[in-house]
Design a protein around this motif. Sequence first.
Motif, PDB file in Angstrom:
ATOM      1  N   GLY A   7      44.468 -55.122 -96.995  1.00 60.84           N
ATOM      2  CA  GLY A   7      44.280 -55.636 -98.353  1.00 60.84           C
ATOM      3  C   GLY A   7      44.827 -54.714 -99.426  1.00 60.84           C
ATOM      4  N   GLU A   8      44.255 -54.832-100.600  1.00 56.02           N
ATOM      5  CA  GLU A   8      44.750 -54.087-101.764  1.00 56.02           C
ATOM      6  C   GLU A   8      43.693 -53.128-102.299  1.00 56.02           C
ATOM      7  N   CYS A   9      44.129 -51.905-102.550  1.00 58.46           N
ATOM      8  CA  CYS A   9      43.267 -50.937-103.243  1.00 58.46           C
ATOM      9  C   CYS A   9      43.929 -50.622-104.586  1.00 58.46           C
ATOM     10  N   MET A  10      43.138 -50.641-105.638  1.00 61.34           N
ATOM     11  CA  MET A  10      43.688 -50.409-106.986  1.00 61.34           C
ATOM     12  C   MET A  10      43.113 -49.133-107.587  1.00 61.34           C
ATOM     13  N   ALA A  11      43.788 -48.653-108.614  1.00 57.84           N
ATOM     14  CA  ALA A  11      43.206 -47.587-109.420  1.00 57.84           C
ATOM     15  C   ALA A  11      42.183 -48.250-110.341  1.00 57.84           C
ATOM     16  N   ALA A  51      50.272 -51.666 -98.988  1.00 60.07           N
ATOM     17  CA  ALA A  51      51.517 -51.046 -99.465  1.00 60.07           C
ATOM     18  C   ALA A  51      51.204 -50.387-100.801  1.00 60.07           C
ATOM     19  N   ILE A  52      51.787 -49.234-101.020  1.00 58.29           N
ATOM     20  CA  ILE A  52      51.579 -48.486-102.266  1.00 58.29           C
ATOM     21  C   ILE A  52      52.948 -48.038-102.777  1.00 58.29           C
ATOM     22  N   GLY A  53      52.968 -47.347-103.923  1.00 58.31           N
ATOM     23  CA  GLY A  53      54.232 -46.865-104.468  1.00 58.31           C
ATOM     24  C   GLY A  53      54.585 -45.486-103.911  1.00 58.31           C
ATOM     25  N   MET A  54      55.576 -44.866-104.563  1.00 58.21           N
ATOM     26  CA  MET A  54      55.973 -43.507-104.157  1.00 58.21           C
ATOM     27  C   MET A  54      55.692 -42.538-105.298  1.00 58.21           C
ATOM     28  N   ASP A  59      50.269 -41.215-104.399  1.00 53.14           N
ATOM     29  CA  ASP A  59      50.000 -39.997-103.605  1.00 53.14           C
ATOM     30  C   ASP A  59      48.503 -39.674-103.632  1.00 53.14           C
ATOM     31  N   LYS A  60      47.925 -39.804-104.838  1.00 52.97           N
ATOM     32  CA  LYS A  60      46.504 -39.476-105.009  1.00 52.97           C
ATOM     33  C   LYS A  60      45.621 -40.396-104.175  1.00 52.97           C
ATOM     34  N   LEU A  61      45.976 -41.680-104.176  1.00 49.86           N
ATOM     35  CA  LEU A  61      45.207 -42.647-103.378  1.00 49.86           C
ATOM     36  C   LEU A  61      45.274 -42.267-101.894  1.00 49.86           C
ATOM     37  N   LEU A  62      46.473 -41.937-101.462  1.00 48.80           N
ATOM     38  CA  LEU A  62      46.657 -41.552-100.066  1.00 48.80           C
ATOM     39  C   LEU A  62      45.829 -40.306 -99.736  1.00 48.80           C
ATOM     40  N   GLU A  63      45.858 -39.331-100.654  1.00 44.84           N
ATOM     41  CA  GLU A  63      45.069 -38.098-100.437  1.00 44.84           C
ATOM     42  C   GLU A  63      43.586 -38.423-100.327  1.00 44.84           C
ATOM     43  N   GLU A  64      43.119 -39.332-101.194  1.00 44.74           N
ATOM     44  CA  GLU A  64      41.697 -39.690-101.165  1.00 44.74           C
ATOM     45  C   GLU A  64      41.334 -40.338 -99.820  1.00 44.74           C
ATOM     46  N   MET A  65      42.209 -41.202 -99.343  1.00 42.40           N
ATOM     47  CA  MET A  65      41.926 -41.859 -98.055  1.00 42.40           C
ATOM     48  C   MET A  65      41.939 -40.829 -96.924  1.00 42.40           C
ATOM     49  N   ALA A  67      41.333 -37.732 -97.119  1.00 38.77           N
ATOM     50  CA  ALA A  67      40.192 -36.818 -97.238  1.00 38.77           C
ATOM     51  C   ALA A  67      38.933 -37.378 -96.587  1.00 38.77           C
ATOM     52  N   ILE A  68      38.808 -38.710 -96.593  1.00 47.24           N
ATOM     53  CA  ILE A  68      37.596 -39.268 -95.971  1.00 47.24           C
ATOM     54  C   ILE A  68      37.861 -39.791 -94.564  1.00 47.24           C
ATOM     55  N   GLY A  69      39.050 -39.474 -94.072  1.00 50.52           N
ATOM     56  CA  GLY A  69      39.324 -39.769 -92.666  1.00 50.52           C
ATOM     57  C   GLY A  69      39.757 -41.189 -92.388  1.00 50.52           C
ATOM     58  N   ILE A  70      40.210 -41.914 -93.428  1.00 49.42           N
ATOM     59  CA  ILE A  70      40.776 -43.248 -93.171  1.00 49.42           C
ATOM     60  C   ILE A  70      42.193 -43.027 -92.649  1.00 49.42           C
ATOM     61  N   ASP A  71      42.524 -43.711 -91.572  1.00 43.69           N
ATOM     62  CA  ASP A  71      43.883 -43.588 -91.021  1.00 43.69           C
ATOM     63  C   ASP A  71      44.855 -44.331 -91.947  1.00 43.69           C
ATOM     64  N   THR A  72      45.784 -43.584 -92.527  1.00 44.30           N
ATOM     65  CA  THR A  72      46.723 -44.163 -93.502  1.00 44.30           C
ATOM     66  C   THR A  72      48.115 -44.358 -92.895  1.00 44.30           C
ATOM     67  N   SER A  73      48.208 -44.177 -91.577  1.00 43.13           N
ATOM     68  CA  SER A  73      49.556 -44.149 -91.000  1.00 43.13           C
ATOM     69  C   SER A  73      50.282 -45.489 -91.063  1.00 43.13           C
ATOM     70  N   TRP A  74      49.544 -46.581 -91.300  1.00 36.91           N
ATOM     71  CA  TRP A  74      50.213 -47.893 -91.386  1.00 36.91           C
ATOM     72  C   TRP A  74      50.627 -48.231 -92.809  1.00 36.91           C
ATOM     73  N   ILE A  75      50.260 -47.411 -93.763  1.00 39.00           N
ATOM     74  CA  ILE A  75      50.518 -47.767 -95.169  1.00 39.00           C
ATOM     75  C   ILE A  75      51.998 -47.588 -95.489  1.00 39.00           C
ATOM     76  N   SER A  76      52.620 -48.661 -96.011  1.00 40.27           N
ATOM     77  CA  SER A  76      54.043 -48.557 -96.348  1.00 40.27           C
ATOM     78  C   SER A  76      54.190 -48.172 -97.820  1.00 40.27           C
ATOM     79  N   ARG A  77      55.315 -47.537 -98.121  1.00 40.71           N
ATOM     80  CA  ARG A  77      55.539 -47.028 -99.484  1.00 40.71           C
ATOM     81  C   ARG A  77      56.789 -47.670-100.071  1.00 40.71           C
ATOM     82  N   ARG A  78      56.658 -48.157-101.304  1.00 35.20           N
ATOM     83  CA  ARG A  78      57.739 -48.889-101.958  1.00 35.20           C
ATOM     84  C   ARG A  78      58.224 -48.104-103.171  1.00 35.20           C
ATOM     85  N   PRO A  79      59.528 -47.772-103.203  1.00 35.09           N
ATOM     86  CA  PRO A  79      60.036 -46.993-104.339  1.00 35.09           C
ATOM     87  C   PRO A  79      60.030 -47.788-105.645  1.00 35.09           C
TER      88      PRO A  79
END
Length: 296
Positions: A7-11, A51-54, A59-65, A67-79
């Motif tokens: 799904g989608e995670c927002m700021a 999917a998130i940006g670059m 980056d901050k969202l990825l760091e937060e995930m 940090a709490i041990g969510i596997d982010t390896s499937w998250i794609s990044r869009r320039p």
Amino acid sequence: MRFLSIGECMAELAPSGDPGHFRMGFAGDTFNTVWYLRALRPDIHGAYYTAIGMDTISDKLLEEMDAIGIDTSWISRRPDRTIGLYLIELLNGERSFSYWRNSSAAKCLADEKAALIKAVAAADIIYFSGITLAILEPYARDSLLDTIREAHEFGKTVAFDPNLRPGLWPDTKTMKKTVMRGAEMSNIVLPSFEDEAFHFGDIDPAATIERYVSAGADRVIVKNGPHPVAFFHQGNRDTVPVSQIANVVDTTAAGDSFNAGYLAELDRDIPQQEMIAAASRVAAKVIQSHGALVQL
Ligand code: AMP
């Protein structure tokens, strides 16, 4: 047990208490659920698919995930895109929401079909919501639903929260039709009665259960605010009371945290009543604090 939430995670910008100042966080229904699942069961592998940006906020969202041990390896990044944003304002004590998500990266989450298939294949439980479906263009929605259907047919457990949000859909007819398609390929459906009654005209939670059971769900757990949770499981229908809370502070993420509380018990051999009681204890804690993500 390997859990994959899609799904989608927002700021999120929420009032800080100091007028005109906001505190930034991250939230989104399917993200909240994997966040609570990790908090409740650090031993369960929890991954998030989006999917998130670059840019730095992505980056901050990825760091937060991370940090709490969510596997982010499937998250794609869009320039060319970034994450969605929403702002909460307090107007006479009532929360009002403004969204900037029309061109969020998450709208492209189903574009890489091969990656989606791999992520789903690596999971035992796949979780998505009506919001996940709502943000996608029709071709991407079909692609996601096809992938989930195949996983379901293969024997994976699929859990779905219809999370009806008419504002995200072109019209309510499309919303209702697509949500019922989502339910067709789900073992577990976790609707909230108030929304279902409003949009589907269900006269009581039993009617919500029947509609989703007719669609093909094996389990239907109908949340209903302070009222008992009605459920269907292996032919049994029953209700479970929820804890009465004298001081409800903020019901944001009540349903998302409830879902996490329920799914956190899936691999334990306990009665439905206990699973639902555990889920409602989680939601009870969440609604007694501000914000979507509450330390349990
Ligand atoms: P909802 O999606 O609003 O029906 O809420 C999900 C879950 O949160 C419910 O099944 C309850 O466990 C809990 N909940 C929500 N609102 C309340 C409330 N006012 N009092 C007690 N529990 C609540």
